[in-house]
Enzyme design. Structure first.
Site, PDB file in Angstrom:
ATOM      1  N   GLY A 128     -24.269  -1.154-103.868  1.00 46.06           N
ATOM      2  CA  GLY A 128     -24.125  -2.593-103.673  1.00 46.06           C
ATOM      3  C   GLY A 128     -22.991  -2.913-102.715  1.00 46.06           C
ATOM      4  O   GLY A 128     -23.084  -3.847-101.910  1.00 46.06           O
ATOM      5  N   TRP A 161     -24.118  -1.958 -99.184  1.00 45.41           N
ATOM      6  CA  TRP A 161     -25.093  -2.929 -98.671  1.00 45.41           C
ATOM      7  C   TRP A 161     -24.433  -3.971 -97.782  1.00 45.41           C
ATOM      8  O   TRP A 161     -25.034  -4.471 -96.838  1.00 45.41           O
ATOM      9  CB  TRP A 161     -25.785  -3.616 -99.853  1.00 45.41           C
ATOM     10  CG  TRP A 161     -26.816  -4.629 -99.463  1.00 45.41           C
ATOM     11  CD1 TRP A 161     -28.136  -4.418 -99.215  1.00 45.41           C
ATOM     12  CD2 TRP A 161     -26.602  -6.044 -99.272  1.00 45.41           C
ATOM     13  NE1 TRP A 161     -28.760  -5.597 -98.894  1.00 45.41           N
ATOM     14  CE2 TRP A 161     -27.846  -6.606 -98.914  1.00 45.41           C
ATOM     15  CE3 TRP A 161     -25.489  -6.867 -99.376  1.00 45.41           C
ATOM     16  CZ2 TRP A 161     -27.991  -7.966 -98.665  1.00 45.41           C
ATOM     17  CZ3 TRP A 161     -25.631  -8.219 -99.113  1.00 45.41           C
ATOM     18  CH2 TRP A 161     -26.873  -8.746 -98.768  1.00 45.41           C
ATOM     19  N   HIS A 162     -23.173  -4.288 -98.077  1.00 41.35           N
ATOM     20  CA  HIS A 162     -22.479  -5.323 -97.311  1.00 41.35           C
ATOM     21  C   HIS A 162     -22.067  -4.861 -95.921  1.00 41.35           C
ATOM     22  O   HIS A 162     -21.790  -5.681 -95.054  1.00 41.35           O
ATOM     23  CB  HIS A 162     -21.234  -5.800 -98.070  1.00 41.35           C
ATOM     24  CG  HIS A 162     -21.552  -6.619 -99.284  1.00 41.35           C
ATOM     25  ND1 HIS A 162     -21.867  -6.057-100.501  1.00 41.35           N
ATOM     26  CD2 HIS A 162     -21.609  -7.958 -99.469  1.00 41.35           C
ATOM     27  CE1 HIS A 162     -22.104  -7.012-101.381  1.00 41.35           C
ATOM     28  NE2 HIS A 162     -21.960  -8.173-100.785  1.00 41.35           N
ATOM     29  N   GLY A 163     -22.012  -3.570 -95.713  1.00 41.09           N
ATOM     30  CA  GLY A 163     -21.636  -3.069 -94.391  1.00 41.09           C
ATOM     31  C   GLY A 163     -21.177  -1.629 -94.472  1.00 41.09           C
ATOM     32  O   GLY A 163     -20.709  -1.164 -95.514  1.00 41.09           O
TER      33      GLY A 163
END
Length: 210
Positions: A58, A61-63
């Protein structure tokens, strides 16, 4: 559209927080990562592994950056600790008396502090910057402290009171159900906050990175 945020800073533990914060993302992580990995059906160690992997992915997923990886690992570790010590059920307990309510508030304050440390990781440009900020958090004043405290109280306190109202009434739309004489001052305050505290320079939308 689904409700995506439900006064998350009143959460009492990580499980409660992720049922209130960015609900569309946390639901997706649960349904398409945590459950397929086995969820909590195959013993404690596998449950801890699944929690850690889900939050780590997770974060990623943001970068593709170390601060996001560390942020995911941090939240995974917090969830594992709370699960290991059976501290992730506090939000399900009924508040029957003053001591129960005090315990609930204490859990909220602790969880808020944990989340804020996580946001420091999330927004840091590097690990060194995060460690620097964490090491320099304190009560020492500076020439900017007075102005910052004024902005914080002036713009945040009414929103905190509004969130308390929403939380106590269990209704996120409680403001919209009041008279215009109540709504208009709140909207004016929000608009003023955007004008005064808004970012002037151009910034890339953070989710373009993922």
């Amino acid at each position: 559209l689904m409700v995506n945020f439900k006064v998350p800073y009143f959460a009492q533990n990580p499980r409660d927080f992720w049922s209130r914060w960015h609900i569309s993302l946390s639901s997706w992580l649960r349904d398409y990562l945590y459950v397929p990995l086995g969820g909590n059906k195959r013993g404690k160690l596998n449950t801890y592994r699944n929690l850690g992997l889900t939050m780590l992915l997770g974060g990623l997923w943001h970068g593709a950056a170390w601060n996001y990886v560390l942020w995911g690992a941090y939240h995974g570790a917090i969830m594992i600790v709370y699960r290991a010590f059976n501290m992730d059920q506090g939000h399900l307990r009924s508040s029957r008396g003053a001591l129960d309510q005090l315990a609930a508030v204490s859990r909220m304050v602790l969880m808020f502090g944990i989340v804020v440390v996580g946001w420091t990781i999330f927004r840091s440009a590097s690990v060194d910057q995060f460690l620097y900020m964490l090491g320099h958090v304190g009560l020492h004043s500076s020439v900017h402290s007075g102005g910052f405290a004024y902005d914080l109280v002036y713009f945040s306190l009414p929103l905190v009171l509004l969130s308390l109202w929403q939380y106590s009434k269990r209704d996120l739309l409680i403001l919209q159900k009041t008279s215009p004489w109540v709504r208009l001052p709140v909207y004016a305050l929000l608009f003023t906050g955007i004008v005064v505290l808004g970012v002037r320079e151009s910034m890339q939308f953070i989710y373009f990175q993922f």
